[in-house]
Design an enzyme around this catalytic site. Structure first.
Site, PDB file in Angstrom:
ATOM      1  N   LYS A  33      32.928  50.704  21.805  1.00  0.00           N
ATOM      2  CA  LYS A  33      33.366  51.437  22.984  1.00  0.00           C
ATOM      3  C   LYS A  33      33.742  50.360  24.222  1.00  0.00           C
ATOM      4  O   LYS A  33      33.423  48.913  24.151  1.00  0.00           O
ATOM      5  CB  LYS A  33      31.818  52.625  23.690  1.00  0.00           C
ATOM      6  CG  LYS A  33      31.231  52.234  23.978  1.00  0.00           C
ATOM      7  CD  LYS A  33      29.715  53.262  24.844  1.00  0.00           C
ATOM      8  CE  LYS A  33      28.353  52.353  24.752  1.00  0.00           C
ATOM      9  NZ  LYS A  33      28.048  52.919  25.128  1.00  0.00           N
ATOM     10  N   TYR A 288      34.592  27.012  48.932  1.00  0.00           N
ATOM     11  CA  TYR A 288      34.544  27.831  50.421  1.00  0.00           C
ATOM     12  C   TYR A 288      33.240  27.798  51.126  1.00  0.00           C
ATOM     13  O   TYR A 288      31.983  27.928  50.128  1.00  0.00           O
ATOM     14  CB  TYR A 288      34.777  29.264  50.023  1.00  0.00           C
ATOM     15  CG  TYR A 288      35.772  29.894  49.345  1.00  0.00           C
ATOM     16  CD1 TYR A 288      36.662  29.974  50.544  1.00  0.00           C
ATOM     17  CD2 TYR A 288      35.938  30.535  48.667  1.00  0.00           C
ATOM     18  CE1 TYR A 288      38.283  30.497  50.017  1.00  0.00           C
ATOM     19  CE2 TYR A 288      37.445  30.729  47.771  1.00  0.00           C
ATOM     20  CZ  TYR A 288      38.874  31.019  48.711  1.00  0.00           C
ATOM     21  OH  TYR A 288      39.906  31.478  48.355  1.00  0.00           O
TER      22      TYR A 288
END
Ligand SMILES: *Cc1c(COP(=O)(O)O)cnc(C)c1O
Length: 395
Positions: A33, A288
């Site tokens: 899955k 940043y």
């Protein structure tokens, strides 16, 4: 290519062998899955079937269809085609495709079985095989043992269009040694299996548990119990393994004995390439908000992957807090500054000879999903599933 995932077919096969050996006489469904936990179901499903998997587990019809297509493309012979269990819910609009494709859905509601039986009539097919999930304590999917289950069993017994091929449950705490919750769940599942036996509805498969159920066998508990329970109704016992196939497994909590965890090998290597190199002087800020300031001259390498691709932002590093790292020429290159959306900066000052275009390991040997998970405060499952890279190949 800037970033890709390599899947080691050899390791996947070896992990599969290790797990099936540990599971002994209990069959093992291989869970593929979520695109094989981020590894690529199209690559992994054929490898697992060639390794011997009789059952594959997917979440929904779309995944089931994709896996079928991948198996056909890989030239897996018809008689070698595994059962494909659709594990996470069934809506009315899915019923016809499930039937057409011959997928085996997990169900727990009478409506779901009515939709399937109606679809089978519409497309002129025989009875639809289903696996009935029992809710023994997850409160997620499944029917509760007791009156709710009894009336479902009574109905299914008379339903010509439905064949109960399996009965299953899922454990909430399979990685906990001697878990009282698992003991409670076992009791409820026994009650449920008896309800099927009492109504003379005989499943072919009785299954429960996950990777940790195979790993956590210190007391030889859960798999031996499962075998006994399946034998009660003349069914085959089965366990469902996902994460361990891909080389990871939760540590056992408490005084347990781990069967396989130490021997599993990570299957995924996520690679990228250096797209930039620069020198910074002491005092220059990186990334940043300038959370990292160079304390001396440094050589930095720029990688074209970031949190949009699955490099967790929690791997960012400031001067006060170490973060994650990538493997460059076999050595750790620490992340510096904030991980950006599609870019990450690593320190290669101590690594000789790094050049533009060099391959870098973002995840794999030397920097595992468990390393990423520890820094990100999560589990390896979420890390591997979170790798959003376009290209995955078997190696
Ligand atoms: C995902 C899943 C598994 C596999 O779990 P792992 O911990 O990855 O081995 C087994 N059963 C069900 C119902 C699942 O949803």
């Amino acid at each position: 290519m800037k970033s890709w995932v390599e899947v080691s077919e050899r390791r996947l096969t070896e992990n599969y062998r290790l797990l099936t050996e540990a599971a002994g006489d209990t069959a093992m469904l291989a869970v593929v899955k979520a695109n094989a936990y981020g590894h690529g179901a199209a690559v992994c499903a054929p490898v697992l079937v060639r390794a011997g998997a009789q059952w594959l587990g997917v979440t929904d019809v779309a995944e089931g269809a994709a896996v079928k297509t991948a198996l056909e493309a890989a030239g897996i012979a018809r008689r070698q085609q595994p059962g494909i269990l659709v594990m996470s819910g069934l809506l009315r609009e899915d019923a016809e495709e499930v039937v057409r494709l011959g997928l085996v859905p997990v169900v727990w509601l009478r409506e779901q079985m009515e939709w399937l039986a109606e679809a089978a009539v519409r497309v002129r097919m025989g009875p639809v095989a289903v696996h009935v999930e029992i809710d023994t304590g997850m409160a997620r999917q499944g029917v509760k043992p007791g009156p709710e289950l009894n009336s479902l069993v009574a109905w299914v017994r008379g339903a010509a269009g439905i064949r109960v091929d399996g009965v299953m449950t899922h454990f909430a705490s399979s990685e906990v040694a001697g878990s009282a919750q698992t003991v409670r769940q076992r009791k409820l599942f026994e009650e449920a299996i008896s309800a099927f036996g009492d109504a003379a509805v005989w499943p072919v498969w009785v299954h429960a548990g996950n990777s940790s159920t195979v790993d956590n066998q210190g007391d030889e508990g859960n798999l031996a119990w499962l075998r006994g329970l399946a034998a009660m109704v003349g069914a085959w016992p089965m366990v469902r393994a996902g994460i361990a196939l891909y080389g990871y497994c939760l540590p056992i909590e408490g005084e347990g004995l781990s069967e396989v965890r130490g021997e599993l090998q990570p299957v995924m290597t996520w690679k990228t390439r250096v797209i930039g190199l620069r020198e910074v002087e002491a005092g220059e800020t990186v990334g940043y908000n300038g959370i990292f300031v160079a304390e001396q001259a440094m050589r930095l390498a720029l990688l074209p992957v970031g949190y949009a691709d699955g490099v967790r932002r929690e791997l960012s590093a400031s001067n006060a807090r170490d973060g994650g790292w990538a493997m460059v020429r076999g050595q750790r290159a620490p992340i510096v500054g904030r991980v950006s959306m599609n870019l990450t900066i690593v320190d290669v000052s101590g690594i000789e000879g790094v050049g533009l275009g060099d391959e870098v390991v973002v995840l794999g040997d030397g920097v595992t999903a468990e390393d990423h998970a520890r820094l990100a405060g999560t589990i390896a499952y979420e890390i591997v599933c979170g790798v959003r890279v376009g290209y995955r190949c078997g190696v």
